[in-house]
Design a protein around this motif. Structure first.
Motif, PDB file in Angstrom:
ATOM      1  N   PRO A 101       0.823  -1.208   0.000  1.00 28.16           N
ATOM      2  CA  PRO A 101       0.000   0.000   0.000  1.00 28.16           C
ATOM      3  C   PRO A 101       0.860   1.262   0.000  1.00 28.16           C
ATOM      4  O   PRO A 101       1.798   1.387   0.781  1.00 28.16           O
ATOM      5  N   GLY A 102       0.539   2.179  -0.905  1.00 28.67           N
ATOM      6  CA  GLY A 102       1.315   3.395  -1.072  1.00 28.67           C
ATOM      7  C   GLY A 102       2.186   3.384  -2.312  1.00 28.67           C
ATOM      8  O   GLY A 102       2.673   4.437  -2.740  1.00 28.67           O
ATOM      9  N   GLN A 103       2.388   2.209  -2.916  1.00 31.18           N
ATOM     10  CA  GLN A 103       3.203   2.134  -4.124  1.00 31.18           C
ATOM     11  C   GLN A 103       2.393   2.519  -5.360  1.00 31.18           C
ATOM     12  O   GLN A 103       1.174   2.690  -5.309  1.00 31.18           O
ATOM     13  N   PHE A 104       3.105   2.659  -6.491  1.00 31.82           N
ATOM     14  CA  PHE A 104       2.437   3.024  -7.740  1.00 31.82           C
ATOM     15  C   PHE A 104       2.768   2.040  -8.851  1.00 31.82           C
ATOM     16  O   PHE A 104       3.749   1.281  -8.765  1.00 31.82           O
ATOM     17  N   ALA A 105       1.917   2.061  -9.868  1.00 32.13           N
ATOM     18  CA  ALA A 105       2.108   1.249 -11.072  1.00 32.13           C
ATOM     19  C   ALA A 105       2.423   2.163 -12.248  1.00 32.13           C
ATOM     20  O   ALA A 105       2.100   3.354 -12.232  1.00 32.13           O
ATOM     21  N   ARG A 106       3.047   1.612 -13.261  1.00 30.47           N
ATOM     22  CA  ARG A 106       3.258   2.327 -14.523  1.00 30.47           C
ATOM     23  C   ARG A 106       2.173   1.874 -15.497  1.00 30.47           C
ATOM     24  O   ARG A 106       2.029   0.683 -15.791  1.00 30.47           O
TER      25      ARG A 106
ATOM     26  N   ALA B 215       5.610  -3.117  -9.325  1.00 38.03           N
ATOM     27  CA  ALA B 215       5.166  -1.923  -8.600  1.00 38.03           C
ATOM     28  C   ALA B 215       6.395  -1.161  -8.122  1.00 38.03           C
ATOM     29  O   ALA B 215       7.472  -1.727  -7.933  1.00 38.03           O
ATOM     30  N   PHE B 216       6.209   0.148  -7.902  1.00 33.36           N
ATOM     31  CA  PHE B 216       7.328   1.014  -7.556  1.00 33.36           C
ATOM     32  C   PHE B 216       6.933   1.957  -6.424  1.00 33.36           C
ATOM     33  O   PHE B 216       5.764   2.120  -6.119  1.00 33.36           O
ATOM     34  N   GLY B 217       7.939   2.622  -5.857  1.00 34.08           N
ATOM     35  CA  GLY B 217       7.675   3.688  -4.905  1.00 34.08           C
ATOM     36  C   GLY B 217       7.968   3.318  -3.465  1.00 34.08           C
ATOM     37  O   GLY B 217       7.976   2.147  -3.078  1.00 34.08           O
TER      38      GLY B 217
ATOM     39  N   VAL C 108       4.932  11.732   9.279  1.00 35.36           N
ATOM     40  CA  VAL C 108       4.227  12.524   8.272  1.00 35.36           C
ATOM     41  C   VAL C 108       4.546  12.004   6.880  1.00 35.36           C
ATOM     42  O   VAL C 108       5.717  11.804   6.526  1.00 35.36           O
ATOM     43  N   MET C 109       3.489  11.804   6.098  1.00 37.89           N
ATOM     44  CA  MET C 109       3.632  11.525   4.676  1.00 37.89           C
ATOM     45  C   MET C 109       3.136  12.737   3.896  1.00 37.89           C
ATOM     46  O   MET C 109       2.079  13.304   4.229  1.00 37.89           O
ATOM     47  N   LEU C 110       3.876  13.124   2.864  1.00 37.94           N
ATOM     48  CA  LEU C 110       3.501  14.226   1.990  1.00 37.94           C
ATOM     49  C   LEU C 110       3.393  13.700   0.565  1.00 37.94           C
ATOM     50  O   LEU C 110       4.333  13.073   0.069  1.00 37.94           O
ATOM     51  N   CYS C 111       2.275  13.980  -0.091  1.00 35.77           N
ATOM     52  CA  CYS C 111       2.097  13.528  -1.465  1.00 35.77           C
ATOM     53  C   CYS C 111       1.257  14.567  -2.205  1.00 35.77           C
ATOM     54  O   CYS C 111       0.154  14.903  -1.779  1.00 35.77           O
ATOM     55  N   GLY C 112       1.789  15.089  -3.310  1.00 38.47           N
ATOM     56  CA  GLY C 112       1.044  16.100  -4.044  1.00 38.47           C
ATOM     57  C   GLY C 112       1.940  16.876  -4.979  1.00 38.47           C
ATOM     58  O   GLY C 112       2.981  16.387  -5.426  1.00 38.47           O
ATOM     59  N   ASN C 113       1.538  18.106  -5.272  1.00 36.02           N
ATOM     60  CA  ASN C 113       2.287  18.888  -6.247  1.00 36.02           C
ATOM     61  C   ASN C 113       3.629  19.340  -5.674  1.00 36.02           C
ATOM     62  O   ASN C 113       3.766  19.570  -4.469  1.00 36.02           O
ATOM     63  N   PRO C 114       4.647  19.457  -6.522  1.00 37.05           N
ATOM     64  CA  PRO C 114       6.006  19.732  -6.053  1.00 37.05           C
ATOM     65  C   PRO C 114       6.146  21.015  -5.240  1.00 37.05           C
ATOM     66  O   PRO C 114       6.950  21.065  -4.306  1.00 37.05           O
TER      67      PRO C 114
ATOM     68  N   PRO D 251      15.205   4.584  10.597  1.00 34.78           N
ATOM     69  CA  PRO D 251      13.872   5.029  10.187  1.00 34.78           C
ATOM     70  C   PRO D 251      13.648   6.492  10.540  1.00 34.78           C
ATOM     71  O   PRO D 251      14.024   6.954  11.622  1.00 34.78           O
ATOM     72  N   GLY D 252      13.048   7.213   9.640  1.00 39.25           N
ATOM     73  CA  GLY D 252      12.760   8.620   9.884  1.00 39.25           C
ATOM     74  C   GLY D 252      11.318   8.821  10.300  1.00 39.25           C
ATOM     75  O   GLY D 252      10.620   7.883  10.687  1.00 39.25           O
ATOM     76  N   ASN D 253      10.871  10.055  10.218  1.00 33.26           N
ATOM     77  CA  ASN D 253       9.488  10.390  10.537  1.00 33.26           C
ATOM     78  C   ASN D 253       8.840  11.234   9.439  1.00 33.26           C
ATOM     79  O   ASN D 253       7.830  11.890   9.672  1.00 33.26           O
ATOM     80  N   LEU D 254       9.429  11.191   8.224  1.00 33.95           N
ATOM     81  CA  LEU D 254       8.900  11.948   7.080  1.00 33.95           C
ATOM     82  C   LEU D 254       9.112  11.151   5.805  1.00 33.95           C
ATOM     83  O   LEU D 254      10.195  10.608   5.574  1.00 33.95           O
ATOM     84  N   ALA D 255       8.071  11.052   4.980  1.00 35.24           N
ATOM     85  CA  ALA D 255       8.151  10.407   3.666  1.00 35.24           C
ATOM     86  C   ALA D 255       7.483  11.332   2.650  1.00 35.24           C
ATOM     87  O   ALA D 255       6.421  11.901   2.925  1.00 35.24           O
ATOM     88  N   VAL D 256       8.089  11.473   1.481  1.00 34.12           N
ATOM     89  CA  VAL D 256       7.656  12.469   0.506  1.00 34.12           C
ATOM     90  C   VAL D 256       7.608  11.851  -0.885  1.00 34.12           C
ATOM     91  O   VAL D 256       8.504  11.102  -1.269  1.00 34.12           O
ATOM     92  N   GLU D 257       6.534  12.186  -1.648  1.00 28.70           N
ATOM     93  CA  GLU D 257       6.460  11.733  -3.035  1.00 28.70           C
ATOM     94  C   GLU D 257       5.706  12.755  -3.872  1.00 28.70           C
ATOM     95  O   GLU D 257       4.592  13.152  -3.530  1.00 28.70           O
ATOM     96  N   ASN D 258       6.319  13.175  -4.992  1.00 27.73           N
ATOM     97  CA  ASN D 258       5.635  14.075  -5.943  1.00 27.73           C
ATOM     98  C   ASN D 258       4.453  13.339  -6.569  1.00 27.73           C
ATOM     99  O   ASN D 258       4.555  12.159  -6.901  1.00 27.73           O
ATOM    100  N   TYR D 259       3.353  14.065  -6.761  1.00 30.74           N
ATOM    101  CA  TYR D 259       2.199  13.453  -7.424  1.00 30.74           C
ATOM    102  C   TYR D 259       1.355  14.547  -8.032  1.00 30.74           C
ATOM    103  O   TYR D 259       0.876  15.446  -7.336  1.00 30.74           O
ATOM    104  N   TRP D 260       1.187  14.474  -9.337  1.00 26.95           N
ATOM    105  CA  TRP D 260       0.339  15.457 -10.036  1.00 26.95           C
ATOM    106  C   TRP D 260      -0.968  14.805 -10.396  1.00 26.95           C
ATOM    107  O   TRP D 260      -1.005  13.656 -10.789  1.00 26.95           O
TER     108      TRP D 260
END
Length: 264
Positions: free
Chosen positions: A37-42, A103-105, A226-232, A255-264
């Motif tokens: 959960p949280g990964q992406f497909a091409r 799957a990726f991400g 915190v997870m961040l996902c959205g516009n750059p 392990p950290g406490n922040l994960a980030v992924e660009n998503y348009w």
């Protein structure tokens, strides 16, 4: 198609959230396709509209569905001048779409130690990955609280709102259980006022402390992930604000406490 790294799948349903702008669609799942959960497909489409043409254009899309569910679901915006999304929006039930077998991400919960509070902060279609996480019952067992923040321009863009409100009321629908982690949902619009949240950018609400007040929960790096996902642009600003508070992306073995992924 055994020689290919992708499979040809079929569109099984389509939902129009905002006509000509936001939509979601479901497909058959490639045999043996696994993901976290949280990964992406091409996803791939041919250059020409002919259904039998080989895929030549590929884009990344997070799964909305959880791995244990049948089929796959994706959520998309239409970029009018884009090469991919206008074609994607023209697909109908029964049409073909191509999906990479892998799957990726890394926007996944294994980035964090369990416990504490989980903040899921998204703009627009960045919500997708969090929907997959919230449809996995295991997510609800790992944290004391989950705060889902979804930033959009207009209220009509709050896709999946009714489903999220059901989770707020009763917990994960995946197994019908109750008594799980408490979920808070904060929809935020920048172009119009909503009933219980201010008309403001998410990053402004982080900076001035209003986001914490709305959730009645501190953005404390000692107990929050915190997870961040959205516009750059949002990610860049939010990451800076959170870094100043002590949040950091994890490194190997730490392990950290922040994960980030660009998503348009």
């Amino acid at each position: 198609m055994a020689e290919h790294k992708y499979t040809r799948e079929t569109v099984t349903s389509i939902t129009q959230w905002v006509p000509h702008k936001l939509f979601s669609f479901s497909t058959t799942k490639p045999a043996g396709f696994t993901y976290v959960p949280g990964q992406f497909a091409r996803l791939g489409l041919p250059l020409q509209a002919a259904q039998d043409s080989s895929p030549a254009i590929w884009r990344a899309y997070s799964m909305v569905t959880a791995p244990q569910q049948d089929g796959l679901e994706f959520y998309s915006i239409v970029v009018p001048a884009g090469e991919f999304t206008p074609r994607l929006a023209q697909l109908r039930v029964g049409d073909a779409i191509y999906i990479d077998k892998s799957a990726f991400g890394f926007l996944t919960l294994d980035r964090f130690e369990p416990g504490g509070n989980l903040w899921l902060i998204a703009t627009g279609t960045g919500l997708s990955a969090y929907l997959s996480l919230l449809q996995d019952p295991n997510t609800w067992k790992l944290f004391n609280r989950i705060i889902l923040v979804h930033g959009v321009r207009h209220e009509e863009e709050l896709a999946y709102r009714q489903k999220i409100l059901e989770w707020v009321a009763q917990g994960p629908a995946a197994d019908g259980a109750t008594g799980f982690t408490k979920l808070d949902y904060l929809p935020i619009a920048t172009r119009e006022a909503l009933a219980h949240t201010p008309q403001e950018r998410i990053t402004t609400l982080i900076a001035n402390g209003q986001l914490e007040a709305l959730a009645n929960c501190a953005l404390d790096p000692a107990v929050s992930k915190v997870m961040l996902c959205g516009n750059p642009d949002m990610l860049l600003e939010a990451r800076k604000l959170l870094s100043e508070r002590g949040f950091a992306v994890g490194r190997r073995g730490n392990p950290g406490n922040l994960a980030v992924e660009n998503y348009w």
